[in-house]
Enzyme design. Structure first.
Site, PDB file in Angstrom:
ATOM      1  N   LYS A   1     -46.389  38.360 -63.172  1.00 39.33           N
ATOM      2  CA  LYS A   1     -46.027  36.824 -63.268  1.00 39.33           C
ATOM      3  C   LYS A   1     -45.888  36.278 -61.978  1.00 39.33           C
ATOM      4  CE  LYS A   1     -44.663  36.515 -67.988  1.00 39.33           C
ATOM      5  NZ  LYS A   1     -43.481  35.758 -68.913  1.00 39.33           N
TER       6      LYS A   1
ATOM      7  N   LYS B   1     -54.382  42.211 -72.096  1.00 40.78           N
ATOM      8  CA  LYS B   1     -53.776  42.002 -73.250  1.00 40.78           C
ATOM      9  C   LYS B   1     -53.959  40.584 -73.652  1.00 40.78           C
ATOM     10  CE  LYS B   1     -49.091  40.734 -71.732  1.00 40.78           C
ATOM     11  NZ  LYS B   1     -47.570  40.910 -71.919  1.00 40.78           N
TER      12      LYS B   1
ATOM     13  N   LYS C   1     -50.634  34.378 -74.302  1.00 45.71           N
ATOM     14  CA  LYS C   1     -50.513  32.674 -74.423  1.00 45.71           C
ATOM     15  C   LYS C   1     -51.022  32.344 -72.942  1.00 45.71           C
ATOM     16  CE  LYS C   1     -49.695  28.976 -76.057  1.00 45.71           C
ATOM     17  NZ  LYS C   1     -50.652  28.608 -76.947  1.00 45.71           N
TER      18      LYS C   1
HETATM   19  P1  TYM Z   1     -42.656  37.480 -75.621  1.00 47.58           P
HETATM   20  O1  TYM Z   1     -42.418  36.230 -75.944  1.00 47.58           O
HETATM   21  O2  TYM Z   1     -43.830  37.616 -74.400  1.00 47.58           O
HETATM   22  O3  TYM Z   1     -43.437  38.204 -76.732  1.00 47.58           O
HETATM   23  C1  TYM Z   1     -42.618  38.341 -77.963  1.00 47.58           C
HETATM   24  C2  TYM Z   1     -43.338  39.720 -78.669  1.00 47.58           C
HETATM   25  O4  TYM Z   1     -44.580  40.007 -79.105  1.00 47.58           O
HETATM   26  C3  TYM Z   1     -45.138  41.176 -78.070  1.00 47.58           C
HETATM   27  N1  TYM Z   1     -46.479  40.821 -77.745  1.00 47.58           N
HETATM   28  C4  TYM Z   1     -47.271  41.646 -77.922  1.00 47.58           C
HETATM   29  N2  TYM Z   1     -47.516  42.802 -78.569  1.00 47.58           N
HETATM   30  C5  TYM Z   1     -48.763  43.433 -78.868  1.00 47.58           C
HETATM   31  N3  TYM Z   1     -49.947  42.903 -78.163  1.00 47.58           N
HETATM   32  C6  TYM Z   1     -49.872  41.822 -77.299  1.00 47.58           C
HETATM   33  N4  TYM Z   1     -50.899  41.353 -76.735  1.00 47.58           N
HETATM   34  C7  TYM Z   1     -48.760  41.190 -77.240  1.00 47.58           C
HETATM   35  N5  TYM Z   1     -48.119  40.140 -76.666  1.00 47.58           N
HETATM   36  C8  TYM Z   1     -46.748  39.875 -76.959  1.00 47.58           C
HETATM   37  C9  TYM Z   1     -44.040  41.411 -77.078  1.00 47.58           C
HETATM   38  O5  TYM Z   1     -43.991  42.658 -76.700  1.00 47.58           O
HETATM   39  C10 TYM Z   1     -42.888  40.881 -77.798  1.00 47.58           C
HETATM   40  O6  TYM Z   1     -42.304  41.940 -78.481  1.00 47.58           O
HETATM   41  N6  TYM Z   1     -39.130  39.256 -72.704  1.00 47.58           N
HETATM   42  C11 TYM Z   1     -39.620  38.844 -73.983  1.00 47.58           C
HETATM   43  C12 TYM Z   1     -38.541  38.182 -74.928  1.00 47.58           C
HETATM   44  C13 TYM Z   1     -37.315  38.826 -74.918  1.00 47.58           C
HETATM   45  C14 TYM Z   1     -36.745  39.904 -75.682  1.00 47.58           C
HETATM   46  C15 TYM Z   1     -35.444  40.102 -75.473  1.00 47.58           C
HETATM   47  C16 TYM Z   1     -37.456  40.956 -76.286  1.00 47.58           C
HETATM   48  C17 TYM Z   1     -36.024  38.362 -74.382  1.00 47.58           C
HETATM   49  N7  TYM Z   1     -34.769  38.989 -74.647  1.00 47.58           N
HETATM   50  C18 TYM Z   1     -34.929  41.109 -76.133  1.00 47.58           C
HETATM   51  C19 TYM Z   1     -36.868  41.913 -76.966  1.00 47.58           C
HETATM   52  C20 TYM Z   1     -35.304  42.081 -76.761  1.00 47.58           C
HETATM   53  C21 TYM Z   1     -41.018  38.430 -73.923  1.00 47.58           C
HETATM   54  O7  TYM Z   1     -41.195  37.490 -73.105  1.00 47.58           O
HETATM   55  O8  TYM Z   1     -41.704  38.624 -75.220  1.00 47.58           O
END
Ligand code: TYM
Length: 332
Positions: A110, A194, A197
């Site tokens: 990032k 992957k 967004k």
């Molecule tokens: P975020 O907002 O990027 O994504 C949310 C969830 O979606 C999953 N995900 C995917 N799974 C499969 N294929 C993909 N292409 C894909 N893109 C996204 C992510 O793995 C996630 O489960 N840091 C985290 C948010 C967060 C969090 C936490 C998660 C903050 N605190 C505590 C778990 C526990 C994030 O940016 O996810």
């Protein structure tokens, strides 16, 4: 067993979020106690317009409820509404080591070429993520594969804190990653990236708000190869795009990749793509209809988030107090 997980409120949900995380959360809430939150404190680690963020929090709450998260069964909240998260993050930031955070691949990805210009928050945000789950003594953290490293870091922080303070305060959480390809849904334009967004081309992802025709067009234009589909998963090893599309179908139908291939072996994408588009439309169209309804219910969404924050704050307080005490800080 206590399940905790979060998602950044970055506008629209995409198919990666849904298959990798959200639809699994929906199933888990039937089985155990679950807390799900909008990680808005994470969203500000990169440049984001304040008015847009405010709007996105409500929009993401609506999207989660439309996808099946039931606020009667799960605690749903925005993590900026529960100050215990950043409070614990400070304490854990004094346990986590620079070297551990330097290894986080998501920071490297990032921050890109301009690391000096990345925010300090972007670098330390895995510590906040650790606080997000340790505050609630989470045992299982359902996430996509891209978040695995962050949850492993939370484990390391929990174990180091317990060791250093001679306490058993924190439960070491386990990343809970779905089987098959749903764990990593890839871009429709490039099978080695992957679905995300932040990718420039909207053709690379399926969004929850895409209408049926857009879904059909995106699948029709998805990159593939000219070969027919093989008989089993091994035949897809070197075919990233084909593997991704078959994996998406398997995840939607909750079947193995081999079971899907049994229906399509020897057939080309001319047969497979329309079937995949139909399956996607059948999955997403009712969710989209619910989302359009829920968007109008702003007061109800705010009420749900307020109630969720109160519940979460009450659950978090004993662990936060104990963490203060464990490091020698006074807690009144
Ligand atoms: P975020 O907002 O990027 O994504 C949310 C969830 O979606 C999953 N995900 C995917 N799974 C499969 N294929 C993909 N292409 C894909 N893109 C996204 C992510 O793995 C996630 O489960 N840091 C985290 C948010 C967060 C969090 C936490 C998660 C903050 N605190 C505590 C778990 C526990 C994030 O940016 O996810």
């Amino acid at each position: 067993m206590r399940v905790v997980s979060g998602i950044q409120p970055t506008g629209d949900l995409h198919l990666g979020n849904l298959l990798g995380a959200i639809l699994r959360w929906v199933r888990m809430q039937e089985e155990t106690e679950c807390l799900f939150f909008l990680a808005d404190l994470h969203a500000i680690t990169v440049d984001v317009d304040p008015a847009t963020l405010r709007k996105n929090v409500r929009e993401m709450a609506a999207a989660l409820i439309a996808s099946g998260i039931d606020p009667e069964k799960s605690t749903l909240f925005a993590h900026s509404d529960v100050p215990a998260h950043p409070e614990l993050a400070w304490i854990l930031g004094c346990t986590a080591k620079m070297g551990w955070l330097s290894r986080m691949t998501q920071f490297k990805a990032k921050s890109g070429k301009h690391k000096e210009r990345a925010s300090v928050g972007l670098f330390t945000y895995p510590v906040l993520q650790a606080a997000d789950v340790l505050l609630y003594q989470a045992t299982h953290v359902p996430v996509g594969d891209d978040q695995k490293q962050h949850i492993e870091l939370a484990r390391d922080i929990a174990e180091a804190f317990n060791h250093h303070t001679g306490s058993e305060l924190f439960t070491a959480p386990a990343p809970y990653i779905g089987g098959g390809t749903a764990a990593r849904v890839m871009s429709l334009r490039n099978g080695t990236e992957k679905m995300s967004k932040s990718a420039e081309s909207d053709m690379s992802r399926i969004n929850l708000t895409d209408d049926d025709d857009t879904i059909l067009q995106k699948i029709r234009k998805a990159r593939t190869d000219p070969e027919p589909l093989p008989e089993s998963a091994e035949g897809l090893a070197e075919r990233a795009e084909a593997r991704n599309l078959v994996g998406i179908m398997a995840a939607i139908e909750d079947r193995s990749v081999d079971a899907v291939l049994a229906d399509y072996a020897g057939k080309g994408f001319g047969d497979f793509k329309p079937a995949l588009a139909d399956a996607l439309i059948a999955l997403l169209s009712p969710l989209r209809t619910r989302l359009l309804e829920l968007r109008k219910e702003e007061a109800e969404l705010d009420r749900i988030l307020d109630a969720g924050a109160q519940e979460a704050a009450a659950l978090a307080q004993p662990t936060l107090d104990a963490a203060y005490q464990a490091v020698g800080l006074r807690r009144r």
